[in-house]
Write an enzyme that holds these catalytic residues in place. Structure first.
Site, PDB file in Angstrom:
ATOM      1  N   GLY A 262     -15.463  14.888 115.194  1.00  0.00           N
ATOM      2  CA  GLY A 262     -15.548  15.421 114.053  1.00  0.00           C
ATOM      3  C   GLY A 262     -16.782  15.795 113.544  1.00  0.00           C
ATOM      4  O   GLY A 262     -17.499  15.631 112.769  1.00  0.00           O
ATOM      5  N   HIS A 263     -16.831  16.767 114.646  1.00  0.00           N
ATOM      6  CA  HIS A 263     -17.337  17.776 114.867  1.00  0.00           C
ATOM      7  C   HIS A 263     -17.559  19.079 115.691  1.00  0.00           C
ATOM      8  O   HIS A 263     -16.543  18.433 116.802  1.00  0.00           O
ATOM      9  CB  HIS A 263     -19.256  17.078 114.908  1.00  0.00           C
ATOM     10  N   ALA A 264     -18.429  19.656 115.706  1.00  0.00           N
ATOM     11  CA  ALA A 264     -18.023  21.473 117.054  1.00  0.00           C
ATOM     12  C   ALA A 264     -19.917  21.879 117.548  1.00  0.00           C
ATOM     13  O   ALA A 264     -20.299  20.359 116.957  1.00  0.00           O
ATOM     14  CB  ALA A 264     -17.583  22.603 116.104  1.00  0.00           C
TER      15      ALA A 264
END
Ligand code: T46
Length: 136
Positions: free
Chosen positions: A52-54
């Site tokens: 749930g991130h980059a």
């Protein structure tokens, strides 16, 4: 800017042995980057998800060292779900890709080889911010 097509499945060698297999990963051989950090995620309760991130600069190879899970990769335009269930197969995730890891099987171990040391400033943890980052 990177796209999901830049994330490639990497086939790792499997040395067969009647007593069990071995897979070896060498810096700058099987991987296009030098490994600076290794971590693994385990004891994952049923129904939980991770990611749930980059990342802005980080390259990572993600391997299902045990069990299986789905990796959802997203470049802001396109999304793809990749099922990982072989300890000798990994997904290379390039910078600028949103990832979520879902559907962990019981006993799954998510092994990650990373190109950089841990740096919270490299994370984009807000999806709207990610879309803005991709459009800049
Ligand atoms: C990724 C996916 C696949 C550290 O202190 N050092 C580390 O090297 C890592 C990876 C995490 N942490 C701390 C930071 C948080 O307090 O461990 C805690 C959990 O980290 P996070 O919420 O980022 O965990 P995941 O599983 O959602 O994401 C991790 C990686 O952070 C990320 O880079 O791609 O696994």
């Amino acid at each position: 800017m990177t796209q999901i097509e830049d994330c490639k499945l990497v086939e790792l060698t499997k040395i067969h042995n009647p007593a069990g297999n071995i897979t070896v990963i060498n810096n700058n051989k099987e991987l296009d980057f030098t490994v600076k950090r290794i971590y693994y995620i385990y004891n994952i309760p049923g129904g939980e998800s991770r990611g749930g991130h980059a990342h802005k600069n980080l390259y990572q190879l993600v391997v299902a060292a045990s069990g299986s899970f789905d990796l959802i990769i997203d470049d802001g335009n396109k999304k793809k779900k990749v099922f990982l269930n072989h300890p000798n197969k990994g997904l290379l995730i390039v910078p600028g890709i949103w990832r979520e890891i879902v559907n962990f099987s019981s006993g799954a171990i998510c092994l990650v080889l990373a190109s950089e040391k841990y740096n919270e400033n490299d994370y984009i943890r807000n999806y709207k911010e990610f879309l803005k980052y991709k459009s800049e």
